[in-house]
Design a protein around this motif. Structure first.
Motif, PDB file in Angstrom:
ATOM      1  N   GLY A  63      -2.242   4.900   0.783  1.00 56.22           N
ATOM      2  CA  GLY A  63      -3.584   4.095   0.889  1.00 56.22           C
ATOM      3  C   GLY A  63      -4.158   3.378  -0.289  1.00 56.22           C
ATOM      4  N   LYS A  64      -3.178   3.370  -1.462  1.00 51.33           N
ATOM      5  CA  LYS A  64      -3.626   2.752  -2.651  1.00 51.33           C
ATOM      6  C   LYS A  64      -2.917   1.398  -3.065  1.00 51.33           C
ATOM      7  CE  LYS A  64      -6.484   6.315  -3.479  1.00 51.33           C
ATOM      8  NZ  LYS A  64      -8.037   5.883  -3.573  1.00 51.33           N
ATOM      9  N   ASP A  65      -3.245   0.616  -3.584  1.00 49.41           N
ATOM     10  CA  ASP A  65      -2.840  -0.628  -4.113  1.00 49.41           C
ATOM     11  C   ASP A  65      -1.500  -0.598  -4.928  1.00 49.41           C
ATOM     12  OD1 ASP A  65      -4.269  -2.193  -2.690  1.00 49.41           O
ATOM     13  OD2 ASP A  65      -5.502  -2.959  -4.440  1.00 49.41           O
ATOM     14  N   THR A  66      -0.403  -0.927  -4.506  1.00 48.65           N
ATOM     15  CA  THR A  66       0.895  -0.520  -5.341  1.00 48.65           C
ATOM     16  C   THR A  66       1.706  -1.824  -5.679  1.00 48.65           C
ATOM     17  OG1 THR A  66       0.918   1.775  -4.262  1.00 48.65           O
ATOM     18  CG2 THR A  66       2.912   0.792  -5.320  1.00 48.65           C
ATOM     19  N   TRP A  98       0.821   2.289  -9.311  1.00 44.73           N
ATOM     20  CA  TRP A  98       0.229   2.691  -8.431  1.00 44.73           C
ATOM     21  C   TRP A  98      -1.126   2.820  -8.651  1.00 44.73           C
ATOM     22  CZ3 TRP A  98      -2.382   7.477  -7.502  1.00 44.73           C
ATOM     23  CH2 TRP A  98      -2.690   7.693  -6.369  1.00 44.73           C
ATOM     24  N   ASN A  99      -2.201   2.353  -7.531  1.00 42.55           N
ATOM     25  CA  ASN A  99      -3.511   2.525  -7.836  1.00 42.55           C
ATOM     26  C   ASN A  99      -4.182   2.029  -9.014  1.00 42.55           C
ATOM     27  OD1 ASN A  99      -6.144   3.383  -6.439  1.00 42.55           O
ATOM     28  ND2 ASN A  99      -5.871   5.486  -7.769  1.00 42.55           N
ATOM     29  N   LYS A 114      -9.472  -8.800  -5.276  1.00 44.55           N
ATOM     30  CA  LYS A 114      -8.750  -7.560  -5.720  1.00 44.55           C
ATOM     31  C   LYS A 114      -9.910  -6.569  -6.632  1.00 44.55           C
ATOM     32  CE  LYS A 114      -4.053  -9.189  -5.696  1.00 44.55           C
ATOM     33  NZ  LYS A 114      -3.006  -9.429  -6.662  1.00 44.55           N
ATOM     34  N   ARG A 121     -13.220  -4.868   0.711  1.00 38.86           N
ATOM     35  CA  ARG A 121     -12.411  -4.589   1.551  1.00 38.86           C
ATOM     36  C   ARG A 121     -13.137  -4.223   3.001  1.00 38.86           C
ATOM     37  NH1 ARG A 121      -7.409  -2.333  -2.075  1.00 38.86           N
ATOM     38  NH2 ARG A 121      -7.459  -4.206  -3.407  1.00 38.86           N
ATOM     39  N   GLN A 123       0.879  -1.345  -0.072  1.00 34.94           N
ATOM     40  CA  GLN A 123       0.032   0.112  -0.201  1.00 34.94           C
ATOM     41  C   GLN A 123       0.863   1.290   0.055  1.00 34.94           C
ATOM     42  OE1 GLN A 123      -3.692   0.184   0.489  1.00 34.94           O
ATOM     43  NE2 GLN A 123      -3.408  -1.486  -0.602  1.00 34.94           N
TER      44      GLN A 123
END
Lengths: 452, 132
Positions: free
Chosen positions: A156-159, A218-219, B111, B102, A153
């Motif tokens: 706060g974002k999936d990376t 990112w994100n 996901k 989530r 993260q």
């Protein structure tokens, strides 16, 4: 430099000849090993249920280092592929394109490939292809991309942070707009896929270099990558099957490959736009004091996919590459009249697939550059590298869906492709001085492409 | 004397309401369009989930998911978070999960950012309810 699909031995500049040799094997990839690992059908990752054109899901899988899986143990990361076809050109070629083929109407086994492809550890994955070229009757290491990917993260974002070690600038790119994975996705090994001049990032370093790049995604939107390459030594090129006789020389220490892109995945549709570049110098004689040829490639690209319910899928993709060359070595050896030239490549293509099975594609390609009577000598008209034309393709992919026969063990695409030129190597008519017209190189390619 | 038809209608209404409160799929079926839900499934879910019984992809089979206890398919590898969630997939739980996976199962491995459109969720749940 030559199109990777072209076999006409027309050029005199050493690097151009090298690219001709290096580019004999068309790119071609669709791997049931990935389907077995993830539990997904081919259509989840690929438009038209066959590689290599990636959906956003496929983009994420590649960026994730080929490691995503259904959690089950025991997957064997191996696949195989076979590509063969029939090729007819508008007029007989002056000479047979290879020692084992005819001047026209050739049936060929273009590629027999084995792959190590998929998850090796939780964060390490590979896509390594070895190919027997049935036309040249030789085996060589083909595309290779080994990745480490770490999900985390950030803000706060999936990376995803990753590293790719590969042998071809652009082979690691997750979008189908750069030359390595761009349309057409396969082509005739003994016909004509483009003119004899191409930018360096369009196959010029293919399989004769080794590089590493670091990337971040990112994100699920912003993609950035930076890397560098070194030329393989002639002895290593011999071991990998490329042959030491066509060594291009040594790459400069300042070689840089970079990529920046934005992707928007709305599931029913997806959009991507970006920029990319390759900057390097090549020292043909490998002597530290020898002159160098400098290449600076800059590209912009964009693509759109309408995915909907996957019953009707339409795509559009485009790219433009501008290459600036400062050719001290070519100029010193008398192979270039000007030290500085530029070369521009433009591509635009669109496709439609019905039921992930029936496909129609069309593409426009255009190469335009500054004239140079020595650089573009034999086989070129007026010292011009200009080539333009169209590619049309219709194909049928009966398998690769969830309920398909043989899933996830086999896939198949049968297709017909027609490439037509309105200009070739600088002219519409008599481009080679021997009366050959651009339209004489129009190429019909009927192909069967299967993977296991 | 009451009209017997009115009594029957009231009884049916009460049954429907009580079943809805109990968290079964009837409200979703009543409000959702199964055909449109199938399209939503194809757009949003089908890359990872199959509607076929026993067909697990990256995600577990969606066949019979309504009324199923979370993490209960024996041949699928679930996250620890999903195993410990204690969820039984009724329409309300599915609606919340599809809205924001989530938020409902922190630490789960799906996901998916979520489906904002409430009507599409309703249609989708109607379709999922039909998979049995």
């Amino acid at each position: 430099m030559l199109s990777r699909l072209d076999r006409m031995p027309l050029v005199r500049a050493p690097l151009l000849a090298l690219v001709l040799f290096a580019g004999l094997m068309p790119a071609a990839h669709a791997l049931p090993a990935f389907a077995r690992q993830t539990g997904q059908e081919c259509a989840a990752c690929h438009v038209g249920a066959y590689g290599p054109q990636l959906t956003p899901y496929g983009v994420a899988f590649k960026i994730g280092g080929y490691t995503d899986s259904n959690g089950q143990a025991g997957h064997v990361p191996l696949s195989a592929m076979l590509l063969g076809g029939f090729t007819h050109t508008g007029a007989d070629q002056q000479d047979p394109p290879t020692a084992h083929t005819h001047r026209n109407d050739n049936f060929t086994v273009d590629e027999v490939s084995a792959f190590l492809a998929g998850k090796l550890t939780e964060q390490l994955g590979a896509f390594i292809q070895a190919t027997y070229d049935g036309v040249e009757q030789r085996t060589a290491l083909d595309h290779a991309d080994v990745r480490f990917a770490h999900a985390m993260q950030l803000a706060g974002k999936d990376t995803v942070l990753g590293i790719s070690v590969n042998n071809n600038p652009g082979v690691q790119d997750p979008f189908n707009t750069m030359p390595v994975w761009g349309f057409p996705y396969t082509g005739p090994a003994v016909g004509f896929g483009g003119g004899d001049a191409a930018t360096l990032i369009n196959g010029g370093l293919e399989h004769r270099v080794l590089g590493a790049s670091a990337y971040a995604f990112w994100n699920n939107s912003l993609y950035g990558e930076l890397g560098t390459y070194r030329a393989l030594s002639p002895s290593v090129q011999s071991i990998t099957g490329q042959g030491r006789g066509d060594d291009m020389g040594r790459l400069g220490g300042d070689t840089a490959y970079w990529r920046l892109a934005w992707m928007q995945d709305a599931r029913k549709q997806a959009f991507q736009a970006g920029v990319f570049g390759l900057r390097t110098s090549i020292q043909p004689d490998r002597l530290s004091s020898g002159p160098r040829d400098h290449y600076d490639d800059l590209g912009v690209d964009a693509s759109y996919q309408f995915l909907g319910t996957r019953k009707h899928v339409a795509t559009v993709a485009t790219s433009y590459i501008r290459e600036r060359q400062t050719s001290d070595a070519l100029f010193a050896s008398g192979d270039a009249a000007s030290r500085k030239v530029s070369l521009n490549e433009f591509r635009l293509n669109a496709s439609y697939y019905y039921d992930q099975t029936w496909g129609l594609s069309a593409g426009r390609f255009l190469t335009v550059g500054k004239r140079d009577p020595l650089r573009y000598a034999d086989g070129f008209a007026n010292g011009s590298p200009n080539t333009s034309g169209y590619v049309l393709q219709a194909d049928w992919t009966p398998w690769g869906k969830e309920d398909s026969w043989g899933a996830p063990w086999a896939n198949l695409r049968l297709g017909v492709q027609y490439t037509m030129f309105d200009r070739f190597n600088g002219a519409k008519h008599n481009y080679d001085g021997n009366g050959r017209d651009a339209s004489d190189n129009n190429t019909l390619f009927l192909f069967a492409w299967t993977s296991f | 004397m009451d009209n017997p038809m009115n009594s029957a209608a009231q009884l049916l209404l009460m049954l429907t309401f009580s079943v809805g409160l109990g968290g079964h799929s009837l409200p979703a079926k009543a409000a959702g369009d199964v055909a449109r839900g199938a399209d939503v499934f194809a757009q949003e879910c089908a890359e990872c989930h199959s509607p076929r019984e026993g067909k697990n992809k990256k995600g577990p089979s969606s066949f019979g998911v309504v009324g199923r206890k979370a993490a209960s398919l024996p041949d699928f590898v679930y996250s620890d978070a999903m195993k410990q969630s204690g969820i039984v997939w009724n329409a309300q739980k599915l609606d919340a999960y599809i809205t924001s996976p989530r938020a409902v199962v922190p630490g789960g491995k799906m996901k998916y950012d979520g489906l904002d459109n409430a009507q599409e969720r309703t249609d989708l749940i109607a379709y999922l309810s039909s998979l049995r």
